[in-house]
Design a protein around this motif. Structure first.
Motif, PDB file in Angstrom:
ATOM      1  N   ILE A   4      -0.494  12.686  -1.847  1.00  0.00           N
ATOM      2  CA  ILE A   4       0.847  12.401  -2.197  1.00  0.00           C
ATOM      3  C   ILE A   4       0.950  11.032  -1.143  1.00  0.00           C
ATOM      4  CG2 ILE A   4       1.862  14.205  -2.777  1.00  0.00           C
ATOM      5  CD1 ILE A   4       3.067  14.696  -0.119  1.00  0.00           C
ATOM      6  N   GLY A   5      -0.155  10.369  -0.853  1.00  0.00           N
ATOM      7  CA  GLY A   5      -0.110   9.191   0.141  1.00  0.00           C
ATOM      8  C   GLY A   5      -0.490   8.013  -0.881  1.00  0.00           C
ATOM      9  N   PHE A   6      -1.359   7.100  -0.451  1.00  0.00           N
ATOM     10  CA  PHE A   6      -1.673   6.160  -1.381  1.00  0.00           C
ATOM     11  C   PHE A   6      -3.086   6.669  -2.302  1.00  0.00           C
ATOM     12  CE2 PHE A   6       0.348   3.652   2.159  1.00  0.00           C
ATOM     13  CZ  PHE A   6       1.356   3.259   1.211  1.00  0.00           C
ATOM     14  N   GLY A   7      -3.636   7.708  -2.175  1.00  0.00           N
ATOM     15  CA  GLY A   7      -4.714   8.290  -2.728  1.00  0.00           C
ATOM     16  C   GLY A   7      -6.037   7.823  -2.647  1.00  0.00           C
ATOM     17  N   LYS A   8      -6.771   7.413  -3.742  1.00  0.00           N
ATOM     18  CA  LYS A   8      -8.098   6.922  -3.718  1.00  0.00           C
ATOM     19  C   LYS A   8      -8.520   5.473  -3.562  1.00  0.00           C
ATOM     20  CE  LYS A   8      -9.432  11.058  -5.957  1.00  0.00           C
ATOM     21  NZ  LYS A   8     -10.012  11.839  -7.261  1.00  0.00           N
ATOM     22  N   GLU A   9      -7.431   4.659  -3.353  1.00  0.00           N
ATOM     23  CA  GLU A   9      -7.592   3.488  -3.372  1.00  0.00           C
ATOM     24  C   GLU A   9      -7.108   2.897  -1.900  1.00  0.00           C
ATOM     25  OE1 GLU A   9      -8.450   1.303  -5.899  1.00  0.00           O
ATOM     26  OE2 GLU A   9      -8.822   3.186  -7.058  1.00  0.00           O
ATOM     27  N   PRO A  10      -7.933   1.910  -1.391  1.00  0.00           N
ATOM     28  CA  PRO A  10      -7.582   1.279  -0.273  1.00  0.00           C
ATOM     29  C   PRO A  10      -6.241   0.325  -0.447  1.00  0.00           C
ATOM     30  CG  PRO A  10      -9.309   0.206  -0.956  1.00  0.00           C
ATOM     31  CD  PRO A  10      -9.080   1.481  -1.921  1.00  0.00           C
ATOM     32  N   VAL A  11      -5.327   0.425   0.637  1.00  0.00           N
ATOM     33  CA  VAL A  11      -4.154  -0.583   0.492  1.00  0.00           C
ATOM     34  C   VAL A  11      -3.988  -1.656   1.440  1.00  0.00           C
ATOM     35  CG1 VAL A  11      -1.598  -0.185   0.607  1.00  0.00           C
ATOM     36  CG2 VAL A  11      -2.775   1.555  -0.716  1.00  0.00           C
ATOM     37  N   THR A  12      -3.746  -2.722   1.218  1.00  0.00           N
ATOM     38  CA  THR A  12      -3.443  -3.801   2.193  1.00  0.00           C
ATOM     39  C   THR A  12      -1.954  -3.715   2.500  1.00  0.00           C
ATOM     40  OG1 THR A  12      -5.494  -4.937   1.283  1.00  0.00           O
ATOM     41  CG2 THR A  12      -3.843  -6.212   2.844  1.00  0.00           C
ATOM     42  N   THR A  13      -1.622  -3.852   3.854  1.00  0.00           N
ATOM     43  CA  THR A  13      -0.110  -3.877   4.240  1.00  0.00           C
ATOM     44  C   THR A  13       0.186  -5.320   4.259  1.00  0.00           C
ATOM     45  OG1 THR A  13      -0.910  -3.659   6.679  1.00  0.00           O
ATOM     46  CG2 THR A  13      -0.573  -1.594   5.614  1.00  0.00           C
ATOM     47  N   LEU A  14       1.596  -5.465   4.551  1.00  0.00           N
ATOM     48  CA  LEU A  14       1.963  -6.916   4.835  1.00  0.00           C
ATOM     49  C   LEU A  14       1.437  -7.530   6.038  1.00  0.00           C
ATOM     50  CD1 LEU A  14       5.874  -6.450   3.756  1.00  0.00           C
ATOM     51  CD2 LEU A  14       3.935  -7.586   2.458  1.00  0.00           C
ATOM     52  N   THR A  31      -5.767  -3.002   6.510  1.00  0.00           N
ATOM     53  CA  THR A  31      -6.195  -2.028   5.395  1.00  0.00           C
ATOM     54  C   THR A  31      -6.184  -0.573   5.717  1.00  0.00           C
ATOM     55  OG1 THR A  31      -7.644  -3.729   4.511  1.00  0.00           O
ATOM     56  CG2 THR A  31      -7.991  -1.798   3.613  1.00  0.00           C
ATOM     57  N   ILE A  32      -5.418   0.144   5.027  1.00  0.00           N
ATOM     58  CA  ILE A  32      -5.493   1.688   4.884  1.00  0.00           C
ATOM     59  C   ILE A  32      -6.658   2.109   4.157  1.00  0.00           C
ATOM     60  CG2 ILE A  32      -4.148   3.626   4.390  1.00  0.00           C
ATOM     61  CD1 ILE A  32      -1.735   1.961   4.772  1.00  0.00           C
ATOM     62  N   PRO A  33      -7.657   2.690   4.779  1.00  0.00           N
ATOM     63  CA  PRO A  33      -8.794   3.205   4.045  1.00  0.00           C
ATOM     64  C   PRO A  33      -8.182   4.232   2.891  1.00  0.00           C
ATOM     65  CG  PRO A  33      -9.206   3.403   6.386  1.00  0.00           C
ATOM     66  CD  PRO A  33      -7.583   2.995   6.023  1.00  0.00           C
ATOM     67  N   ALA A  34      -9.190   4.220   1.636  1.00  0.00           N
ATOM     68  CA  ALA A  34      -8.760   5.262   0.631  1.00  0.00           C
ATOM     69  C   ALA A  34      -9.074   6.473   1.213  1.00  0.00           C
ATOM     70  CB  ALA A  34      -9.938   4.718  -0.386  1.00  0.00           C
ATOM     71  N   GLY A  35      -8.035   7.537   0.506  1.00  0.00           N
ATOM     72  CA  GLY A  35      -8.207   8.904   0.991  1.00  0.00           C
ATOM     73  C   GLY A  35      -7.456   9.116   2.450  1.00  0.00           C
ATOM     74  N   SER A  36      -6.631   8.287   3.027  1.00  0.00           N
ATOM     75  CA  SER A  36      -6.414   8.460   4.358  1.00  0.00           C
ATOM     76  C   SER A  36      -4.895   9.348   4.434  1.00  0.00           C
ATOM     77  CB  SER A  36      -5.900   7.010   4.976  1.00  0.00           C
ATOM     78  OG  SER A  36      -6.945   6.299   5.413  1.00  0.00           O
ATOM     79  N   THR A  37      -5.043  10.195   5.276  1.00  0.00           N
ATOM     80  CA  THR A  37      -3.620  10.794   5.834  1.00  0.00           C
ATOM     81  C   THR A  37      -2.745   9.793   6.350  1.00  0.00           C
ATOM     82  OG1 THR A  37      -4.739  13.005   6.009  1.00  0.00           O
ATOM     83  CG2 THR A  37      -2.725  12.732   7.095  1.00  0.00           C
ATOM     84  N   LEU A  38      -1.537   9.841   6.091  1.00  0.00           N
ATOM     85  CA  LEU A  38      -0.638   8.902   6.756  1.00  0.00           C
ATOM     86  C   LEU A  38       0.325   9.463   7.747  1.00  0.00           C
ATOM     87  CD1 LEU A  38       0.598   6.979   3.360  1.00  0.00           C
ATOM     88  CD2 LEU A  38      -1.495   6.497   4.750  1.00  0.00           C
TER      89      LEU A  38
END
Length: 154
Positions: A89-99, A103-110
């Protein structure tokens, strides 16, 4: 903190949130902070996947994980919280780049340290999350009143 009807958040409310987002655990790898970007504003309980940040005329767009959206419902304006949001229920299987460029790695717990700063607009939401009134801004003074009264101050 007392949960008064006036400061408990419900689906459809537009809120302004301050947070610090970590991966690897609280206090470890800081990947985003509203100390740098300004508060994030978004509508809760309607499946919003993004919000806007900052107090500038042209606002930056920020991704909102479903877990953060869900966790805000029922919270009290001004209360500080720590949230652990699993990847599902976070960002899932895709990495996300923040402002800030991290980079938040894919599959990360937030890991969020957060506080709902204010309710910007209290919405009336009907069945299925359909808004029943127009969007307008109404500055919520509950957080200021709570601060004056010493409610929710840690």
């Amino acid at each position: 903190m007392e949960r008064l009807a006036t400061n408990v958040l419900k689906a459809g409310d537009y809120i302004r949130v301050d947070y610090k987002l970590y991966v690897d655990g609280f206090g470890k790898t800081l990947v985003e902070s509203t100390d740098k970007t300004g508060p994030v504003e978004f509508q809760i309980g309607t499946g919003a996947k993004q919000g806007s940040t900052g107090m500038k005329k042209v606002k930056d767009v920020v991704k909102i994980p479903a877990g953060l959206d869900e966790a805000c419902i029922g919270q009290v304006v001004g209360l500080k919280q720590q949230l652990i949001i699993p990847a599902s229920i976070g960002f899932g299987k895709e990495p996300v780049t923040t402002l800030s460029g991290a980079t938040i790695p894919a599959g990360s717990t937030l890991y969020y340290e957060m506080r709902v700063r204010s309710r910007v607009f209290a919405s009336i939401v009907g069945p299925g999350g359909v808004a029943q009134q127009e969007n307008f801004l109404e500055v919520d003074q509950v957080a200021k009143l709570n601060a004056i009264m010493g409610i929710g101050q840690d």
